[in-house]
Design an enzyme around this catalytic site. Structure first.
Site, short mmCIF file in Angstrom:
data_model
loop_
_atom_site.label_atom_id
_atom_site.label_comp_id
_atom_site.label_asym_id
_atom_site.label_seq_id
_atom_site.Cartn_x
_atom_site.Cartn_y
_atom_site.Cartn_z
CE LYS A 1 -1.22 2.07 4.28
NZ LYS A 1 -1.94 2.30 5.48
CE LYS B 1 -3.71 -5.49 12.31
NZ LYS B 1 -2.57 -5.46 13.24
CD GLU C 1 -2.70 4.67 13.65
OE1 GLU C 1 -1.62 4.11 13.42
OE2 GLU C 1 -3.18 5.54 12.90
CG HIS D 1 -5.72 -0.68 7.01
ND1 HIS D 1 -5.09 -1.61 6.23
CD2 HIS D 1 -4.79 0.25 7.31
CE1 HIS D 1 -3.82 -1.26 6.08
NE2 HIS D 1 -3.61 -0.13 6.72
P1 NAP Z 1 11.90 3.21 2.63
O1 NAP Z 1 12.40 2.97 4.01
O2 NAP Z 1 12.04 4.56 2.04
O3 NAP Z 1 12.67 2.16 1.69
C1 NAP Z 1 12.63 2.24 0.29
C2 NAP Z 1 13.48 1.12 -0.28
O4 NAP Z 1 13.46 1.21 -1.70
C3 NAP Z 1 14.93 1.16 0.16
O5 NAP Z 1 15.40 -0.16 0.32
C4 NAP Z 1 15.61 1.82 -1.05
O6 NAP Z 1 16.94 1.42 -1.02
C5 NAP Z 1 14.80 1.20 -2.18
N1 NAP Z 1 14.83 1.98 -3.42
C6 NAP Z 1 14.52 3.30 -3.57
N2 NAP Z 1 14.67 3.66 -4.86
C7 NAP Z 1 15.10 2.56 -5.53
C8 NAP Z 1 15.41 2.29 -6.89
N3 NAP Z 1 15.39 3.23 -7.83
N4 NAP Z 1 15.78 1.04 -7.22
C9 NAP Z 1 15.85 0.07 -6.28
N5 NAP Z 1 15.55 0.26 -4.99
C10 NAP Z 1 15.18 1.49 -4.61
O7 NAP Z 1 10.39 2.79 2.47
P2 NAP Z 1 9.56 1.73 3.34
O8 NAP Z 1 9.02 2.40 4.54
O9 NAP Z 1 10.37 0.49 3.53
O10 NAP Z 1 8.30 1.46 2.40
C11 NAP Z 1 8.37 0.64 1.24
C12 NAP Z 1 6.96 0.53 0.66
O11 NAP Z 1 6.11 -0.08 1.62
C13 NAP Z 1 6.32 1.89 0.34
O12 NAP Z 1 5.48 1.72 -0.78
C14 NAP Z 1 5.45 2.18 1.56
O13 NAP Z 1 4.35 3.00 1.26
C15 NAP Z 1 5.00 0.77 1.91
N6 NAP Z 1 4.63 0.62 3.32
C16 NAP Z 1 5.54 0.80 4.30
C17 NAP Z 1 5.17 0.62 5.63
C18 NAP Z 1 6.17 0.79 6.76
O14 NAP Z 1 5.79 0.50 7.89
N7 NAP Z 1 7.38 1.22 6.51
C19 NAP Z 1 3.87 0.25 5.95
C20 NAP Z 1 2.95 0.04 4.93
C21 NAP Z 1 3.35 0.22 3.62
P3 NAP Z 1 18.13 2.22 -1.77
O15 NAP Z 1 18.00 3.66 -1.38
O16 NAP Z 1 19.35 1.54 -1.28
O17 NAP Z 1 17.91 2.02 -3.22
#
Ligand code: NAP
Length: 484
Positions: free
Chosen positions: A148, A182, A216, A240
């Protein structure tokens, strides 16, 4: 903990965004728990993929640290951790460039399940899908998992669906809504469709209304910029809360199969009526002492985005006509609670003289905390002095009711990833479902934008704006207390 896991076939799981927050906080610690549970075959591999210049050893170190920070008690099992880390690999890859793709193609093995987790921003989904195809890394048995947010309106969701559909069939696409992973959410289906007790009462003859609350205590934290473009409606309700509503309201599917369940959920979304403006209350939390308010948190003093929303929804079909579904979700509320409360109708007539109180049966399904359910029933107050009635909960907190048999450690993410490997799409959203949800959501958002609706204030640590209480009072009803 008694583990009754079903082994899965050998797999190669590539996590694009393998160095990101989600991968380090949820996906990899979850997979380690699956490894400990004996569910990850020795020949299986997890391949992190991102632009960062790491080798396999560097990635293993990163994940070891992540498990130390975010893992549960199992992280103390050093022998298992070493064996798990040995199954990890890493490839430096740019979703937008061609570097790394040939190396990834060479790494992939034949005759194992290939799954690709897109744990990156949605703007990269198209690039990833295209390059997996171009470099012949994905075959017709491969699966992709997408995170998402799936679009921010109908148009963008349709565009995303079209982008993925250019290279993958619907059977290969797993759209994650981690609420569906869940335990209690699945239990909702078990309770409804595995018991003779509830289904006959599950309709407008016996149910007065249903409340769905996802509260929350945290504010928007470091996600201010993203959140201010989304708000509670896009971030929580469209996905959700909508999924919880669907599982509560859907007709029994003919069997517990992916399409059968999703067909029934889709019918619910399509039967949702547009919500009248006076049935929607939006709010923003105020500053509280040193703690900043919503507008400070998102650094936008003129923001009209909601950190709270409450609404009264109606489903127009035979089962639910006349039964309101009240939804509410918000940040910085008094407790962290997710519940579905099914409030049954009053008795038509009381035979107990002098009993003027209104007694109601309420089935509460708690997603968090203390996963479980309780059923409020009316009994005689013990002791002499006549027939006085009181309401008591028949409490089934899973951890207490099932003791050691309850698996409290398994997180929604790991459960869903194992379903991907098994090829079971039941707990994932289908493309048409997501689009239908946006089709219902879009006009509501457009409506309040056109009206220049200003969110109401609410105190941090409260139950939301006063107007949300009025939403219920006007109908002669009350929100259930937000309590953990
Ligand atoms: P994040 O911490 O910003 O991580 C992004 C990842 O993508 C990093 O591993 C980054 O690594 C990689 N990346 C960025 N640009 C890239 C490219 N051009 N080629 C290859 N890899 C690339 O984001 P996140 O929080 O993990 O979230 C990831 C996704 O999950 C998003 O869509 C977010 O909306 C969703 N999400 C996250 C959460 C959460 O709790 N974090 C919850 C629900 C949904 P490099 O910079 O090394 O490339």
């Amino acid at each position: 903990m008694v583990s009754r896991v079903i082994p899965v076939n050998n797999f190669d799981l590539v996590i694009f965004g393998g160095t990101g927050d989600l991968a380090r906080r949820k996906i990899l610690p979850g997979l380690f728990r699956r490894f400990i549970a004996g569910q990850m075959p020795a020949e299986s591999r997890i391949i992190g993929a991102a632009r960062s210049d790491l080798d396999a050893a560097g990635y293993r170190k990163m994940i070891k640290d992540a498990i130390a920070e975010f893992g549960g008690p199992e992280k103390k099992d050093a022998t298992s951790l070493k064996a798990f880390l040995a199954q990890l690999d890493y490839i430096a890859i740019d979703a937008k460039g061609d570097g790394g793709w040939r190396e990834l193609a060479k790494l992939m093995r034949k005759n194992v399940v290939r799954a690709f987790y897109f744990s990156v921003g949605p703007s990269l989904f198209g690039d990833l899908a295209e390059r997996l195809h171009k470099h012949k890394i994905a075959d017709e048995n491969s699966r992709i998992v997408v995170e998402k947010p799936f679009g921010r309106d109908l148009e963008s969701a349709q565009a995303l669906n079209a982008t993925l559909a250019a290279h993958f069939s619907e059977k290969q696409i797993y759209r994650i809504d981690h609420y569906l992973g869940k335990e209690t959410v699945q239990n909702l289906m078990a309770v409804r469709f595995g018991n003779v007790l509830f289904e006959p009462l599950w309709n407008n003859h016996y149910i007065d209304h249903i409340q769905i609350t996802v509260a929350e205590t945290v504010g928007v934290g470091g996600r201010g910029a993203y959140y201010d473009r989304s708000g509670a409606m896009r971030d929580m309700v469209q996905n959700h809360l909508m999924q919880l509503l669907c599982l509560t309201a859907m007709e029994p599917p003919s069997q517990f199969g992916a399409d059968e369940v999703r067909d029934e959920k889709l019918k619910v979304i399509r039967a949702l009526q547009p919500v009248e403006p006076h049935h929607i209350v939006r709010g923003q939390y105020d500053p509280d002492g040193d703690s900043p308010g919503y507008r400070d948190d998102v650094e936008n003093p003129r923001s009209f985005t909601e950190s709270f929303i409450a609404m009264r929804c109606e489903i127009s079909n035979w089962r639910w006509a006349g039964v309101p579904f009240y939804l509410r979700t918000g940040k910085k509320l008094k407790e962290r609670v997710s519940t579905i409360d099914v409030v049954f109708k009053d008795l038509g007539h009381s035979i107990f003289e002098g009993d003027t109180a209104r007694h109601r049966n309420v089935l509460s399904i708690r997603l968090q905390p203390n996963e479980g359910m309780d059923l409020q029933v009316t009994i005689k107050e013990p002791g002499p002095g006549g027939m006085r009635l009181i309401d008591v909960p028949l409490d089934m907190t899973f951890a207490e009711a099932l003791g050691d048999d309850v698996d409290q450690a398994t997180d929604a993410y790991e459960r869903l990833i194992m379903d991907v490997i098994r090829g079971n799409q039941t707990l994932f959203m289908r493309g048409d479902e997501v689009e239908a949800a946006w089709q219902w959501t879009d006009p509501l958002i457009e409506g309040w934008e056109a009206r220049n609706d200003v969110p109401k204030h609410y105190e941090a640590g409260s139950a939301g704006p006063e107007d949300s209480l009025m939403l219920m009072h006007r109908d002669g009803r009350k929100w259930r207390e937000i309590k953990g």
